[in-house]
Design a protein around this motif. Structure first.
Motif, PDB file in Angstrom:
ATOM      1  N   ALA A 189       0.731  -1.013   0.014  1.00  0.00           N
ATOM      2  CA  ALA A 189      -0.218  -0.133   0.001  1.00  0.00           C
ATOM      3  C   ALA A 189       0.981   0.983  -0.103  1.00  0.00           C
ATOM      4  CB  ALA A 189      -1.180   0.104   1.757  1.00  0.00           C
ATOM      5  N   SER A 190       2.029   1.061   1.109  1.00  0.00           N
ATOM      6  CA  SER A 190       2.577   2.348   1.000  1.00  0.00           C
ATOM      7  C   SER A 190       3.403   2.803  -0.308  1.00  0.00           C
ATOM      8  CB  SER A 190       3.997   2.207   2.502  1.00  0.00           C
ATOM      9  OG  SER A 190       4.559   1.461   1.523  1.00  0.00           O
ATOM     10  N   ALA A 191       3.921   1.450  -1.595  1.00  0.00           N
ATOM     11  CA  ALA A 191       4.603   1.624  -2.181  1.00  0.00           C
ATOM     12  C   ALA A 191       3.531   2.493  -3.113  1.00  0.00           C
ATOM     13  CB  ALA A 191       5.133   0.032  -3.030  1.00  0.00           C
ATOM     14  N   VAL A 192       2.526   2.279  -3.634  1.00  0.00           N
ATOM     15  CA  VAL A 192       1.342   2.614  -4.145  1.00  0.00           C
ATOM     16  C   VAL A 192       0.909   3.926  -4.125  1.00  0.00           C
ATOM     17  CG1 VAL A 192      -1.412   2.468  -5.356  1.00  0.00           C
ATOM     18  CG2 VAL A 192       0.013   0.623  -4.999  1.00  0.00           C
ATOM     19  N   PHE A 193       1.321   4.251  -2.532  1.00  0.00           N
ATOM     20  CA  PHE A 193       1.081   5.543  -2.161  1.00  0.00           C
ATOM     21  C   PHE A 193       1.885   6.784  -2.564  1.00  0.00           C
ATOM     22  CE2 PHE A 193      -1.445   4.111   1.752  1.00  0.00           C
ATOM     23  CZ  PHE A 193      -2.768   4.193   0.935  1.00  0.00           C
ATOM     24  N   TYR A 194       3.064   5.712  -2.255  1.00  0.00           N
ATOM     25  CA  TYR A 194       4.064   6.578  -3.122  1.00  0.00           C
ATOM     26  C   TYR A 194       4.046   6.870  -4.246  1.00  0.00           C
ATOM     27  CZ  TYR A 194       9.256   8.604  -3.788  1.00  0.00           C
ATOM     28  OH  TYR A 194       9.895   9.553  -4.142  1.00  0.00           O
TER      29      TYR A 194
ATOM     30  N   GLY B 226      17.482   3.555 -13.007  1.00  0.00           N
ATOM     31  CA  GLY B 226      17.869   3.378 -13.932  1.00  0.00           C
ATOM     32  C   GLY B 226      18.082   2.189 -14.730  1.00  0.00           C
ATOM     33  N   MET B 227      18.725   1.038 -13.407  1.00  0.00           N
ATOM     34  CA  MET B 227      18.615  -0.186 -14.254  1.00  0.00           C
ATOM     35  C   MET B 227      17.657  -1.142 -14.281  1.00  0.00           C
ATOM     36  SD  MET B 227      21.905  -0.610 -15.583  1.00  0.00           S
ATOM     37  CE  MET B 227      21.873   1.455 -16.206  1.00  0.00           C
ATOM     38  N   TYR B 228      16.481  -0.745 -13.249  1.00  0.00           N
ATOM     39  CA  TYR B 228      15.839  -1.469 -13.354  1.00  0.00           C
ATOM     40  C   TYR B 228      14.302  -1.322 -13.760  1.00  0.00           C
ATOM     41  CZ  TYR B 228      11.071  -2.047 -11.312  1.00  0.00           C
ATOM     42  OH  TYR B 228       9.124  -3.108 -10.974  1.00  0.00           O
ATOM     43  N   HIS B 229      14.524   0.605 -15.248  1.00  0.00           N
ATOM     44  CA  HIS B 229      13.916   0.388 -15.944  1.00  0.00           C
ATOM     45  C   HIS B 229      14.356   0.281 -17.291  1.00  0.00           C
ATOM     46  CE1 HIS B 229      10.526   2.634 -14.233  1.00  0.00           C
ATOM     47  NE2 HIS B 229      10.811   3.013 -13.141  1.00  0.00           N
ATOM     48  N   PHE B 230      16.059  -0.236 -17.198  1.00  0.00           N
ATOM     49  CA  PHE B 230      16.379  -0.447 -18.753  1.00  0.00           C
ATOM     50  C   PHE B 230      16.095  -2.137 -18.831  1.00  0.00           C
ATOM     51  CE2 PHE B 230      20.272  -2.354 -20.210  1.00  0.00           C
ATOM     52  CZ  PHE B 230      20.794  -2.582 -20.853  1.00  0.00           C
ATOM     53  N   SER B 231      16.645  -2.337 -17.374  1.00  0.00           N
ATOM     54  CA  SER B 231      15.549  -3.702 -18.082  1.00  0.00           C
ATOM     55  C   SER B 231      14.592  -4.305 -18.806  1.00  0.00           C
ATOM     56  CB  SER B 231      16.404  -5.015 -16.001  1.00  0.00           C
ATOM     57  OG  SER B 231      17.208  -4.195 -15.558  1.00  0.00           O
TER      58      SER B 231
ATOM     59  N   ILE C  15       2.595  -1.540 -11.966  1.00  0.00           N
ATOM     60  CA  ILE C  15       2.548  -2.628 -10.655  1.00  0.00           C
ATOM     61  C   ILE C  15       4.124  -2.593 -11.082  1.00  0.00           C
ATOM     62  CG2 ILE C  15       3.434  -4.598  -9.819  1.00  0.00           C
ATOM     63  CD1 ILE C  15       0.268  -5.514 -10.489  1.00  0.00           C
ATOM     64  N   ILE C  16       4.946  -2.173 -11.963  1.00  0.00           N
ATOM     65  CA  ILE C  16       6.179  -2.271 -12.361  1.00  0.00           C
ATOM     66  C   ILE C  16       6.627  -0.924 -11.742  1.00  0.00           C
ATOM     67  CG2 ILE C  16       8.206  -2.095 -14.119  1.00  0.00           C
ATOM     68  CD1 ILE C  16       6.482  -4.185 -15.529  1.00  0.00           C
ATOM     69  N   VAL C  17       5.861  -0.055 -11.930  1.00  0.00           N
ATOM     70  CA  VAL C  17       6.201   1.488 -11.938  1.00  0.00           C
ATOM     71  C   VAL C  17       6.467   1.439 -10.121  1.00  0.00           C
ATOM     72  CG1 VAL C  17       5.550   3.376 -11.815  1.00  0.00           C
ATOM     73  CG2 VAL C  17       5.829   2.391 -14.032  1.00  0.00           C
ATOM     74  N   CYS C  18       5.332   1.089  -9.679  1.00  0.00           N
ATOM     75  CA  CYS C  18       4.922   1.180  -7.997  1.00  0.00           C
ATOM     76  C   CYS C  18       6.376   0.369  -7.737  1.00  0.00           C
ATOM     77  CB  CYS C  18       4.528   0.815  -7.643  1.00  0.00           C
ATOM     78  SG  CYS C  18       2.749   1.793  -7.674  1.00  0.00           S
ATOM     79  N   ILE C  19       6.723  -0.940  -7.792  1.00  0.00           N
ATOM     80  CA  ILE C  19       8.113  -1.805  -7.099  1.00  0.00           C
ATOM     81  C   ILE C  19       9.209  -0.313  -7.817  1.00  0.00           C
ATOM     82  CG2 ILE C  19       9.740  -3.619  -7.291  1.00  0.00           C
ATOM     83  CD1 ILE C  19       6.643  -5.084  -8.500  1.00  0.00           C
ATOM     84  N   GLY C  20       9.608   0.105  -8.579  1.00  0.00           N
ATOM     85  CA  GLY C  20      10.508   0.696  -9.204  1.00  0.00           C
ATOM     86  C   GLY C  20      10.552   1.933  -7.900  1.00  0.00           C
ATOM     87  N   GLU C  21       9.624   2.767  -7.697  1.00  0.00           N
ATOM     88  CA  GLU C  21       9.512   3.804  -6.926  1.00  0.00           C
ATOM     89  C   GLU C  21       9.358   3.288  -5.739  1.00  0.00           C
ATOM     90  OE1 GLU C  21       9.518   6.877  -8.615  1.00  0.00           O
ATOM     91  OE2 GLU C  21       8.099   6.296 -10.703  1.00  0.00           O
ATOM     92  N   MET C  22       9.263   2.433  -5.234  1.00  0.00           N
ATOM     93  CA  MET C  22       9.682   1.883  -3.707  1.00  0.00           C
ATOM     94  C   MET C  22      11.284   1.485  -3.535  1.00  0.00           C
ATOM     95  SD  MET C  22       7.979  -1.297  -2.475  1.00  0.00           S
ATOM     96  CE  MET C  22       9.383  -3.021  -3.486  1.00  0.00           C
ATOM     97  N   PHE C  23      12.047   1.597  -4.526  1.00  0.00           N
ATOM     98  CA  PHE C  23      12.630   1.419  -4.751  1.00  0.00           C
ATOM     99  C   PHE C  23      13.609   2.536  -4.416  1.00  0.00           C
ATOM    100  CE2 PHE C  23      13.173  -3.077  -6.394  1.00  0.00           C
ATOM    101  CZ  PHE C  23      14.436  -4.051  -5.094  1.00  0.00           C
ATOM    102  N   PHE C  24      13.161   3.457  -5.491  1.00  0.00           N
ATOM    103  CA  PHE C  24      13.695   4.930  -5.431  1.00  0.00           C
ATOM    104  C   PHE C  24      13.605   5.851  -4.027  1.00  0.00           C
ATOM    105  CE2 PHE C  24      12.175   9.103  -6.661  1.00  0.00           C
ATOM    106  CZ  PHE C  24      13.726   9.476  -7.593  1.00  0.00           C
TER     107      PHE C  24
END
Lengths: 76, 531
Positions: free
Chosen positions: B255-260, B374-379, B417-426
């Motif tokens: 939920a926090s990943a989606v909120f962010y 950066g590498m996450y999105h590149f992959s 979902i992919i974007v939310c996980i990426g932003e979570m790492f961010f």
């Protein structure tokens, strides 16, 4: 023109390059095709295509590409 | 002054004061007013560090003129080449021009590296020293960076590259160039403008037109709504979960990943609305930075819709020059012969794409989690490009129409979902924390904590959720109209006064009543200001 059409057909075999005028606007040539095309054109016509020339207007049709090639050859 | 464009000081004092003075002054004096206001704005946030901004303007102004001078000299020689070939003359001058371009890059990127990456570099050097068993360590430097340095450095580099490529002529007017670099609405978080976008219009000092004024105010109000009602309201719950994620199960972390992801979009795009709206009042059309990013079907499409001016900067000044470099062009030709029309150029473009995403990650911050981002999105983009022909042929064999609604919805949800996980790492407090949070989502997911009260003890209650949902519905409706190329703003100002007044009152009341300010709320800092 014949050589240019030959190169284009080699990259995208199923497109009618003699009539199509919206190759970029209609996403017929994507970024991968453009990268291949520029490498081939530079080799074949002994020109250097600067990045500022990589705009839709220069690649939307075979005529536009030929005009670009002629212009760059004159400038060389 | 606060770096936030959503502060009362900016919206109720600074911006109105500049507008008022702009209206009073004659046309010739208006650009000077905008420059003075911009430098005052910068100074009020970053103090004497304004020297860095002025230094950058000096560098690109001087080197731009030098490049133009060399070009004129070259053209003169090309008219009378004598016994030398034109190619030789061009090569000679290109060598000189490259030297000056290198100086401009060194000075601008050097300053950016000094302020932004010195601490990170020293920290990594210390880790290497430690690895060899040595106890000596270098002190980690700590100093404030000029506000918006990453943004105005990109603008400066775009200007000098465009002059070098002969796309534009160098500007002789130092103050016009200074205003293009420092214009106050965009200095903190962009958008990253090109010289040809705004410089000339800014210097014209056009009269403020009532339509521009109204459109600007409407856009600013929409941005304030996104920021105060959604982004600020989510601030406490996000802070609590990200700092104490070890205490919560995977559902709360998800939920926090989606909120962010929502907060980041609402804050950044809301600020862009305020920025673009502020510029619109003065008759300046700024490039858009967002185009309904959460409607994207792929990650590649997402980056064409999210922070657009950054993406196009990387495309024009990193991707194409890298992909068009001699070694990569050679690789394209050879690989195409062996691997075919899809995988051949993909090999070389992937190398160029790798450079883009490495730079993109580093640009976002000095930390390994940003490089990972950066590498996450590149992959994902790389894998998407590789499997595309197989997906097309599989869809054909299974008789799936790739444009049908269920398929598009599946793609959109997957991308979200992919974007939310990426932003979570961010946003995670380090790379390890990011992986631990992902681990929690994958191994300890208890959906009931979303409604059994656990979530509501973390700084958000049912009413907050309801208010956020209403605001999101409004944003979604506006996004749908934008996607259909309908301008709601233009529609509103074309209505008669008796329709417009209730609309304006409703917006003001909605923000005043449901805005997250006062005790119990902590406004979110401008999220992109530190990049």
């Amino acid at each position: 023109m014949e050589k240019l059409i030959e190169i284009l057909e080699d990259i995208e075999p199923e497109v009618d390059f003699t009539s199509c005028k919206t190759l970029i606007d209609d996403h017929i040539l994507d970024s991968l095709s453009i990268i291949s095309l520029i490498a081939e054109l530079e080799d074949e016509f002994d020109i250097t295509i600067p990045t500022v020339e990589i705009i839709p207007a220069n690649f939307n049709s075979a005529e536009a590409m030929l005009a670009l090639i002629n212009r760059l050859q004159e400038e060389e | 002054m606060s770096a936030s464009y959503c502060s009362l000081l900016y919206l109720a004092a600074f911006l109105p004061a500049v507008i008022l003075l702009y209206l009073i002054l004659p046309q010739k004096a208006r650009p000077i007013l905008l420059l003075a206001a911009s430098w005052f704005f910068f100074w009020s946030i970053s103090g004497t560090l304004i020297i860095c901004l002025i230094f950058s303007v000096f560098v690109i102004h001087g080197i731009g003129l030098k490049l133009d001078g060399l070009k004129s000299e070259r053209d003169e020689k090309l008219k009378n080449p004598g016994d030398r070939s034109k190619k030789e003359i061009k090569a000679e001058y290109q060598k000189y021009m490259r030297r000056f371009l290198a100086i401009a890059i060194l000075l601008n990127i050097g300053l950016l590296a000094f302020y932004k990456y010195m601490g990170f570099t020293v920290c990594n050097i210390n880790s290497v020293i430690k690895l060899f068993g040595c106890k000596a360590a270098i002190d980690i430097p700590s100093y404030a960076a000029p506000i918006g340095i990453s943004f105005y450095t990109m603008q400066a580099m775009a200007y000098i590259f465009d002059v070098y490529r002969e796309k534009i002529k160098a500007d002789r007017n130092f103050f016009r160039l200074a205003l293009f670099m420092s214009f106050f609405p965009q200095i903190v978080e962009g958008p990253i403008c090109r010289y040809s976008d705004t410089a000339i219009a800014l210097w014209e000092g056009k009269r403020i037109r009532s339509n521009d004024f109204l459109m600007g105010i409407q856009r600013i109000s929409f941005g304030v709504m996104k920021k105060i009602i959604v982004a600020d309201r989510l601030n406490i719950v996000i802070g609590n979960i990200y700092s104490g994620y070890k205490n919560y199960d995977g559902a709360i972390v998800a939920a926090s990943a989606v909120f962010y992801a929502l907060q980041l979009y609402m804050e950044f795009s809301g600020t862009m609305d305020i920025v673009i709206g502020s510029a619109e009042i003065f008759g300046i059309t700024m490039p858009e930075n967002f185009s309904q990013p959460f409607f994207s079907k792929t990650i590649s499409e997402f980056w064409k819709r999210w922070h657009i001016t950054l993406g196009t900067w990387f495309r024009d000044y990193i991707f194409y020059p890298a992909a068009m470099s001699k070694p990569l062009k050679k690789l394209t030709t050879n690989a195409r012969k062996k691997l075919g029309n899809h995988f051949g150029p993909l090999a070389s473009s992937s190398i160029a794409l790798f450079c883009v995403w490495l730079c993109n990650g580093i640009w976002h911050g000095a930390g390994w989690q940003y490089i990972f981002y950066g590498m996450y999105h590149f992959s994902f983009i790389l894998v998407g490009n590789i499997i595309e022909p197989f997906v097309i042929s599989a869809a054909q064999k299974l008789h799936i129409r790739r444009t049908c609604k269920p398929y598009v919805i599946m793609q959109t949800v997957r991308t979200f979902i992919i974007v939310c996980i990426g932003e979570m790492f961010f946003n995670a407090h380090g790379l390890r924390a990011g992986f631990e949070m992902l681990g929690k989502i994958l191994t300890d997911f208890t959906p009931s904590s979303l409604w059994n009260g656990t979530l509501f003890k973390l700084g958000i209650d049912k009413l907050d959720i309801l208010i956020i949902c209403v605001a999101l519905l409004i944003v979604l409706s506006v996004s749908i109209t934008k996607e259909k190329k309908i301008s709601l703003g233009k529609w509103i100002i074309s209505r008669p006064l008796y329709v417009r007044i209730p609309i304006y009152y409703s917006i003001i009341l909605f923000i005043a009543i449901f805005g997250a300010y006062g005790t119990g709320y902590v406004p979110v800092d401008p999220m992109y200001a530190n990049f």
